[in-house]
Scaffold this motif. Structure first.
Motif, PDB file in Angstrom:
ATOM      1  N   ARG A  66       0.822  -1.214   0.000  1.00  0.00           N
ATOM      2  CA  ARG A  66       0.000   0.000   0.000  1.00  0.00           C
ATOM      3  C   ARG A  66       0.855   1.264   0.000  1.00  0.00           C
ATOM      4  N   PHE A  67       1.964   1.242   0.720  1.00  0.00           N
ATOM      5  CA  PHE A  67       2.837   2.410   0.836  1.00  0.00           C
ATOM      6  C   PHE A  67       4.128   2.157   0.070  1.00  0.00           C
ATOM      7  N   THR A  68       4.657   3.225  -0.529  1.00  0.00           N
ATOM      8  CA  THR A  68       5.916   3.142  -1.267  1.00  0.00           C
ATOM      9  C   THR A  68       6.803   4.317  -0.898  1.00  0.00           C
ATOM     10  N   ILE A  69       8.009   4.007  -0.480  1.00  0.00           N
ATOM     11  CA  ILE A  69       8.988   5.059  -0.192  1.00  0.00           C
ATOM     12  C   ILE A  69       9.871   5.255  -1.422  1.00  0.00           C
ATOM     13  N   SER A  70      10.234   6.494  -1.680  1.00  0.00           N
ATOM     14  CA  SER A  70      11.120   6.797  -2.807  1.00  0.00           C
ATOM     15  C   SER A  70      11.938   8.024  -2.457  1.00  0.00           C
ATOM     16  N   ARG A  71      12.935   8.303  -3.284  1.00  0.00           N
ATOM     17  CA  ARG A  71      13.779   9.465  -3.036  1.00  0.00           C
ATOM     18  C   ARG A  71      14.156  10.136  -4.340  1.00  0.00           C
ATOM     19  N   ASP A  72      14.349  11.440  -4.279  1.00  0.00           N
ATOM     20  CA  ASP A  72      14.836  12.226  -5.409  1.00  0.00           C
ATOM     21  C   ASP A  72      16.036  12.994  -4.883  1.00  0.00           C
ATOM     22  N   ASN A  73      17.213  12.481  -5.152  1.00  0.00           N
ATOM     23  CA  ASN A  73      18.415  13.103  -4.596  1.00  0.00           C
ATOM     24  C   ASN A  73      18.675  14.477  -5.200  1.00  0.00           C
ATOM     25  N   ASP A  74      18.233  14.692  -6.415  1.00  0.00           N
ATOM     26  CA  ASP A  74      18.406  16.022  -7.018  1.00  0.00           C
ATOM     27  C   ASP A  74      17.626  17.078  -6.257  1.00  0.00           C
ATOM     28  N   LYS A  75      16.492  16.667  -5.697  1.00  0.00           N
ATOM     29  CA  LYS A  75      15.656  17.581  -4.922  1.00  0.00           C
ATOM     30  C   LYS A  75      15.907  17.463  -3.422  1.00  0.00           C
ATOM     31  N   ASN A  76      16.803  16.562  -3.041  1.00  0.00           N
ATOM     32  CA  ASN A  76      17.106  16.356  -1.624  1.00  0.00           C
ATOM     33  C   ASN A  76      15.839  16.050  -0.826  1.00  0.00           C
ATOM     34  N   THR A  77      15.000  15.203  -1.408  1.00  0.00           N
ATOM     35  CA  THR A  77      13.664  14.946  -0.871  1.00  0.00           C
ATOM     36  C   THR A  77      13.359  13.450  -0.900  1.00  0.00           C
ATOM     37  N   VAL A  78      12.635  13.037   0.116  1.00  0.00           N
ATOM     38  CA  VAL A  78      12.145  11.660   0.206  1.00  0.00           C
ATOM     39  C   VAL A  78      10.622  11.713   0.248  1.00  0.00           C
TER      40      VAL A  78
END
Length: 123
Positions: A66-78
């Motif tokens: 149901r839940f998915t974690i992801s990251r965008d290192n260019d945006k310094n955001t999870v």
């Protein structure tokens, strides 16, 4: 020192979706393991999901599928994408960062915490 700011919480009906964001400042988190935890009133904080520097993930059985974690290192955001929400998902959700590259499920493994964002799921 890294500062973490969560956003995206709110009130949603059961079955709905929300996406939480965790924006980091102060330093890059590209080499940090990152995690999401939650705490409901009267309950202990519990692990939700974590992501390593290379994208490998861990998640709690209660949110699997149901839940998915992801990251965008260019945006310094999870991010935490939450689908098929249930009333029992109601809690304050916290983002956390490790001073280590790997995902982890223990709260004691994290060194930096955000202030939290409230998620309320109505039945």
């Amino acid at each position: 020192q890294v500062q973490l700011t969560e956003s995206g919480g709110g009130l949603v009906q059961a079955g709905g979706s929300l996406r939480l964001s965790c924006a980091a400042s102060g330093r890059t988190i590209s080499e940090s393991g990152m995690g999401w935890f939650r705490q409901a009133p009267g309950k202990e904080r519990e692990f939700v999901a974590s992501i390593s520097w290379n994208g490998e993930t861990l998640d709690a059985q209660s949110v699997r599928g149901r839940f998915t974690i992801s990251r965008d290192n260019d945006k310094n955001t999870v991010y935490l994408q939450m689908n098929s929400l249930k009333p029992e998902d109601t809690a304050t959700y916290y983002c956390a960062a490790r001073d280590a590259p790997w995902a982890a499920s223990g709260g004691g493994d994290y060194h930096h915490w955000g202030q939290g964002t409230q998620v309320t799921v109505s039945s």
